[in-house]
Design a protein around this motif. Sequence first.
Motif, PDB file in Angstrom:
ATOM      1  N   LEU A   1       0.839  -1.206   0.000  1.00 30.12           N
ATOM      2  CA  LEU A   1       0.000   0.000   0.000  1.00 30.12           C
ATOM      3  C   LEU A   1       0.873   1.254   0.000  1.00 30.12           C
ATOM      4  N   THR A   2       1.915   1.251   0.809  1.00 31.12           N
ATOM      5  CA  THR A   2       2.862   2.369   0.807  1.00 31.12           C
ATOM      6  C   THR A   2       3.523   2.491  -0.558  1.00 31.12           C
ATOM      7  N   GLY A   3       3.915   1.350  -1.119  1.00 31.97           N
ATOM      8  CA  GLY A   3       4.644   1.335  -2.379  1.00 31.97           C
ATOM      9  C   GLY A   3       3.871   1.884  -3.559  1.00 31.97           C
ATOM     10  N   ILE A   4       2.553   1.788  -3.523  1.00 36.55           N
ATOM     11  CA  ILE A   4       1.760   2.346  -4.632  1.00 36.55           C
ATOM     12  C   ILE A   4       1.295   3.765  -4.317  1.00 36.55           C
ATOM     13  N   GLY A   5       1.829   4.317  -3.221  1.00 42.44           N
ATOM     14  CA  GLY A   5       1.623   5.739  -2.950  1.00 42.44           C
ATOM     15  C   GLY A   5       0.556   6.094  -1.945  1.00 42.44           C
ATOM     16  N   LEU A   6       0.050   5.119  -1.184  1.00 44.35           N
ATOM     17  CA  LEU A   6      -1.003   5.407  -0.208  1.00 44.35           C
ATOM     18  C   LEU A   6      -0.424   5.717   1.170  1.00 44.35           C
ATOM     19  N   ASP A   7      -1.053   6.617   1.856  1.00 41.97           N
ATOM     20  CA  ASP A   7      -0.682   6.966   3.231  1.00 41.97           C
ATOM     21  C   ASP A   7      -1.050   5.781   4.122  1.00 41.97           C
ATOM     22  N   THR A   8      -0.047   5.109   4.674  1.00 40.89           N
ATOM     23  CA  THR A   8      -0.286   3.858   5.396  1.00 40.89           C
ATOM     24  C   THR A   8       0.394   3.867   6.757  1.00 40.89           C
ATOM     25  N   THR A   9      -0.362   3.456   7.770  1.00 37.41           N
ATOM     26  CA  THR A   9       0.155   3.350   9.132  1.00 37.41           C
ATOM     27  C   THR A   9      -0.065   1.934   9.645  1.00 37.41           C
ATOM     28  N   VAL A  10       0.943   1.389  10.330  1.00 33.52           N
ATOM     29  CA  VAL A  10       0.825   0.081  10.968  1.00 33.52           C
ATOM     30  C   VAL A  10       0.751   0.283  12.473  1.00 33.52           C
ATOM     31  N   MET A  11      -0.299  -0.237  13.096  1.00 35.91           N
ATOM     32  CA  MET A  11      -0.449  -0.136  14.547  1.00 35.91           C
ATOM     33  C   MET A  11      -0.028  -1.454  15.176  1.00 35.91           C
ATOM     34  N   VAL A  12       1.003  -1.386  16.034  1.00 33.88           N
ATOM     35  CA  VAL A  12       1.610  -2.582  16.606  1.00 33.88           C
ATOM     36  C   VAL A  12       1.403  -2.599  18.119  1.00 33.88           C
ATOM     37  N   ARG A  13       0.824  -3.683  18.611  1.00 36.22           N
ATOM     38  CA  ARG A  13       0.574  -3.809  20.047  1.00 36.22           C
ATOM     39  C   ARG A  13       1.854  -4.113  20.808  1.00 36.22           C
TER      40      ARG A  13
END
Length: 532
Positions: free
Chosen positions: A247-259
């Motif tokens: 998702l990041t690679g195709i240009g989308l603003d992406t966040t990963v939430m890690v517990r």
Amino acid sequence: MAKLVSNRHQTGGALHITELISSASVKAASIVLCLLLIIIQYAHTGKYDYDLVVIGGGSGGLACSKEAAQLGQKVAVLDYVEPSVKGTKWGLGGTCVNVGCIPKKLMHQAALLGTAVKDAKKYGWQISGPICHDWATMAEAIQNHVRSLNWGHRVQLQDKKVKYLNVKGSLVDKHTVKGLSKAGKEMILTAKNIVIATGGRPNYPTNIPGAVEHGITSDDIFWLKKSPGKTLVVGASYVALECAGFLTGIGLDTTVMVRSIALRGFDQQMAGLVTDYMDAYGTKFAWMCVPKRVDKLSSGALQVTWTDTHTGNEHKDTYDSVLWAVGRAPETKALGLDKLGVQLRKETGKIVVGADESTSVPNIYAFGDIGEGRPELTPTAIKAGKFLARRLAGHSTELMNYDNVPTTVFTPLEYGCVGLSEEEAEKRHGKDGIEVYHAFYKPLEFSVAERDASQCYLKVICERGGDQKILGLHFTGPNAGEVTQGFAMGFQCGATYSHLLQTVGIHPTCAEELIKVSITKRSGLDATVTGC
């Protein structure tokens, strides 16, 4: 008209005729005709309808059924896709083909191509105008490819004389399966052996308001017609990181939430390199954070509220999509296993299986993701399914070897591994019982493009004494899957560190760095490769 359903186990017959017209006015000729049909069918099929019935049309189930058919077994495979919560459904082939490995790797490739286009300018390609990505074009092409694979699987089953039934299967007893069609029609099949290969489906968190109503999972992301837009990916499994990466690679603003930690179960040093690269690549990370609720605003945006477990502070932000990647659950609930006494592992819900894939009930077998303690990997399911088919057909006694199974995480910087993690090797052999050879290297391709290679790293974990048998091999870099696949064969041959050094490299490649590695962690020397 009354229905007379045959008792298959009292007669020993495997009857497809489940309805015989019976009334006081039935003529003797009709009864004789029905009896003749029953006798003919019994003589044709023997005791059961099939030698083998496979429940589950994923990679493993298909491999098992086709192998059995080739060995002369009469086989039926049942496959039915329950639509996701969002209504996504797909065809024959299971998770890997439809909502896993195949579309994932293709979307990963789309992201890599975006990076390659940027690199191309440094290599002299004249690219004018802004570079942008069109989700709909990519999605349509990938979805069409998946549909072609669905069709291909159906054709293969037909060619190999495997009966394919698009019905939901459940167990009646150790020789009987009930099939339920989409229209609600029931059918009964009997078999000498029954194999369960139904895999698993993504979990939704049940304690977070709005999670189910407003979130999607990996069962949905690959079949979206429109771009998911700004996306929050909740979870830190390989599924979470791979999705966030493309998702990041195709240009989308992406966040990963890690517990807690990323890539649990993998080597944690390597996991850190993967997420460090992703961070530099543009993926955002919310570490040690736990989502509390998801609300849909009047604008259509999704407002996510979460807690930072470090500080206890509450935060909010809005996203277009929330993708839950918080684990998978085995597809066991609708199989009727409890009635038969098939033993499940309480903590996981998976089926307890023996080395030969047998369950606690005779004539019922299970393998693939649904088996307790088995790797959740397509190639292991395929190989295990073939071995099981051969054993059930009496053509082999060979068991599946689940040791040293290689795998790759297709994140922006790929991570391939085979054998033990450094943590597991140290746990089994002691810190002084292992030697870790390692190197930081720079792929030649990165040099002209002036790309940062800080996370391109490899390590080979060996026994410290004797021949220094290789216990684990780990690699982050381009084409990690291709690199790891070749070295994985060495594990089957008892590869040692000296074998590695005796191997001639192919120059210039990233893989050759593995056969040149000479610096140990114990030495404390700089492990950076500085030249050829």
